[in-house]
Design an enzyme around this catalytic site. Structure first.
Site, PDB file in Angstrom:
ATOM      1  N   ASP A  86       0.811  -1.230   0.000  1.00 58.51           N
ATOM      2  CA  ASP A  86       0.000   0.000   0.000  1.00 58.51           C
ATOM      3  C   ASP A  86       0.843   1.279   0.000  1.00 58.51           C
ATOM      4  O   ASP A  86       0.305   2.377   0.108  1.00 58.51           O
ATOM      5  CB  ASP A  86      -0.912   0.026   1.239  1.00 58.51           C
ATOM      6  CG  ASP A  86      -2.243  -0.703   1.021  1.00 58.51           C
ATOM      7  OD1 ASP A  86      -2.665  -0.852  -0.146  1.00 58.51           O
ATOM      8  OD2 ASP A  86      -2.858  -1.111   2.025  1.00 58.51           O
ATOM      9  N   ARG A 111       0.550  -1.580   7.565  1.00 57.12           N
ATOM     10  CA  ARG A 111       1.067  -0.346   6.954  1.00 57.12           C
ATOM     11  C   ARG A 111       2.026   0.423   7.868  1.00 57.12           C
ATOM     12  O   ARG A 111       2.621   1.416   7.430  1.00 57.12           O
ATOM     13  CB  ARG A 111      -0.096   0.572   6.524  1.00 57.12           C
ATOM     14  CG  ARG A 111      -0.980  -0.016   5.430  1.00 57.12           C
ATOM     15  CD  ARG A 111      -1.812   1.054   4.722  1.00 57.12           C
ATOM     16  NE  ARG A 111      -0.983   1.995   3.963  1.00 57.12           N
ATOM     17  CZ  ARG A 111      -1.452   3.069   3.339  1.00 57.12           C
ATOM     18  NH1 ARG A 111      -2.733   3.351   3.386  1.00 57.12           N
ATOM     19  NH2 ARG A 111      -0.641   3.887   2.679  1.00 57.12           N
ATOM     20  N   ARG A 156     -10.183   5.612  10.627  1.00 53.35           N
ATOM     21  CA  ARG A 156      -8.724   5.524  10.677  1.00 53.35           C
ATOM     22  C   ARG A 156      -8.145   6.527  11.695  1.00 53.35           C
ATOM     23  O   ARG A 156      -7.786   6.148  12.782  1.00 53.35           O
ATOM     24  CB  ARG A 156      -8.130   5.751   9.280  1.00 53.35           C
ATOM     25  CG  ARG A 156      -8.560   4.677   8.257  1.00 53.35           C
ATOM     26  CD  ARG A 156      -7.968   3.323   8.580  1.00 53.35           C
ATOM     27  NE  ARG A 156      -8.322   2.309   7.604  1.00 53.35           N
ATOM     28  CZ  ARG A 156      -7.634   2.024   6.514  1.00 53.35           C
ATOM     29  NH1 ARG A 156      -6.534   2.681   6.227  1.00 53.35           N
ATOM     30  NH2 ARG A 156      -8.030   1.058   5.699  1.00 53.35           N
ATOM     31  N   HIS A 185     -11.539   7.071   4.630  1.00 53.09           N
ATOM     32  CA  HIS A 185     -10.646   8.230   4.787  1.00 53.09           C
ATOM     33  C   HIS A 185     -11.415   9.472   4.302  1.00 53.09           C
ATOM     34  O   HIS A 185     -12.180   9.381   3.333  1.00 53.09           O
ATOM     35  CB  HIS A 185      -9.403   8.101   3.888  1.00 53.09           C
ATOM     36  CG  HIS A 185      -8.272   7.291   4.464  1.00 53.09           C
ATOM     37  ND1 HIS A 185      -7.498   6.451   3.689  1.00 53.09           N
ATOM     38  CD2 HIS A 185      -7.757   7.222   5.722  1.00 53.09           C
ATOM     39  CE1 HIS A 185      -6.555   5.891   4.448  1.00 53.09           C
ATOM     40  NE2 HIS A 185      -6.700   6.335   5.683  1.00 53.09           N
ATOM     41  N   CYS A 283      -5.131   9.649  -3.056  1.00 56.18           N
ATOM     42  CA  CYS A 283      -4.446   8.671  -2.202  1.00 56.18           C
ATOM     43  C   CYS A 283      -2.997   8.484  -2.641  1.00 56.18           C
ATOM     44  O   CYS A 283      -2.119   8.239  -1.815  1.00 56.18           O
ATOM     45  CB  CYS A 283      -5.140   7.320  -2.256  1.00 56.18           C
ATOM     46  SG  CYS A 283      -6.835   7.319  -1.703  1.00 56.18           S
TER      47      CYS A 283
END
Ligand code: ARG
Length: 299
Positions: A86, A111, A156, A185, A283
């Site tokens: 990611d 992550r 998140r 997000h 992103c």
């Protein structure tokens, strides 16, 4: 034939000029998807049983990077790391405002190592790096305007990180609560299009927010663009704007029309492969807000 006098309200409303928009010097950090894959699921878009095509992801990503270059953006690249599929979603690594990089602290262990990789790059390129004590996923949840930061929570980034960001980045931070897991997000549910004080413009999907957050958005941005469920559903809101040019997914056709009517110039790309991990244009992009945008130190 009926003619309408030029000063009639009918003509005035139908030909109201779009607001003037201006492109600001824009510097970004991106990460090639050399190791892109969907090997775990931390959002509803991700299904490890669906095959991914890393070569296609790379080709689509190169089109995004080339689009930025053709618009005159200053584009920096960070080296991708094997085992961090990611990492291509550079927006999540930090939030950079006025030479300060407020580093991410990722919610999921998969992550977490990305934070150090981004912190090292940002430090080596002249930014003052500040670690976070609270879970936050960088510009995935912190969207920066001139004098205010819109901050997402619910899935998140933690609300505590909003308070910490306000101190570290010395901006007012407005908390917005997300309620739909596919819009996990803030940058999947809201787009900042024009950051200039007094000319701010955003676009958003109302159903992604709780009632209190919606009331805040309506009060602060009464003229915001409201996008359709369909356009939001292809991550149409996950865009990068320099104030005039809006780099956005080709699939969000109605949103492109709304943008044109509001004085923006859509520049479309296709990131269909990167959508499989729940990411789009924004992103893939960290904005580097240096106080001297043209003097980026190189190492
Ligand atoms: N698979 C990534 C995750 O779930 C996608 C991140 C998308 N980035 C963003 N800024 N919305 O964390």
């Amino acid at each position: 034939m009926t003619t309408v006098p030029a000063d009639s309200p009918l003509v005035a409303t139908s030909t109201a000029p779009a607001p003037a928009r201006f492109a600001a010097t824009t510097t970004v950090l991106v990460c090639p998807p050399d190791y892109y894959d969907v090997t775990y699921a931390i959002n509803p878009w991700m299904d490890p049983s669906v095959p991914t095509d890393t070569a296609l992801a790379l080709a689509q990503w190169q089109e995004l990077r080339d689009t930025y270059r053709s618009l005159g953006f200053v584009v920096h690249q960070i080296e991708p790391a094997e085992g961090l599929p990611d990492m291509v979603y550079a927006a999540n690594g930090a939030t950079v405002v006025d030479d300060v990089a407020y580093i991410a602290s990722f919610r999921y262990p998969e992550r977490q190592p990305e934070a150090d990789a981004y912190a090292t790059w940002l430090h080596d390129h002249g930014l003052r790096v500040v670690a976070s004590n609270y879970v936050n996923e960088g510009e995935g949840d912190f969207l920066v305007l001139d004098d205010v930061i819109l901050a997402g929570t619910g899935f998140r980034s933690s609300a505590e990180s909003h308070r910490e960001a306000a101190q570290v980045l010395r901006r007012e931070v407005v908390t917005l609560t997300l309620v739909r897991p596919e819009y996990y997000h803030l940058d999947t549910a809201l787009a900042v299009l024009d950051t200039r004080r007094g000319h701010e413009q955003i676009a958003y999907l109302p159903s992604a927010f709780d009632d209190a957050s919606l009331a805040v958005l309506r009060e602060r941005f009464p003229d915001a663009i409201i996008v359709s469920e369909q356009d939001a559903g292809v991550l149409g809101l996950n865009v990068v704007s320099d104030g005039l040019n809006v780099v956005m997914p080709v699939q969000a056709a109605d949103f492109a029309e709304q943008l044109r009517a509001d004085g923006f110039l859509p520049a479309v790309v296709n990131l269909s492969e990167l959508l499989k991990a729940g990411g789009g244009v924004k992103c893939c992009t960290m904005a580097l807000r240096f106080s001297q945008p043209t003097q980026v130190p190189h190492k």
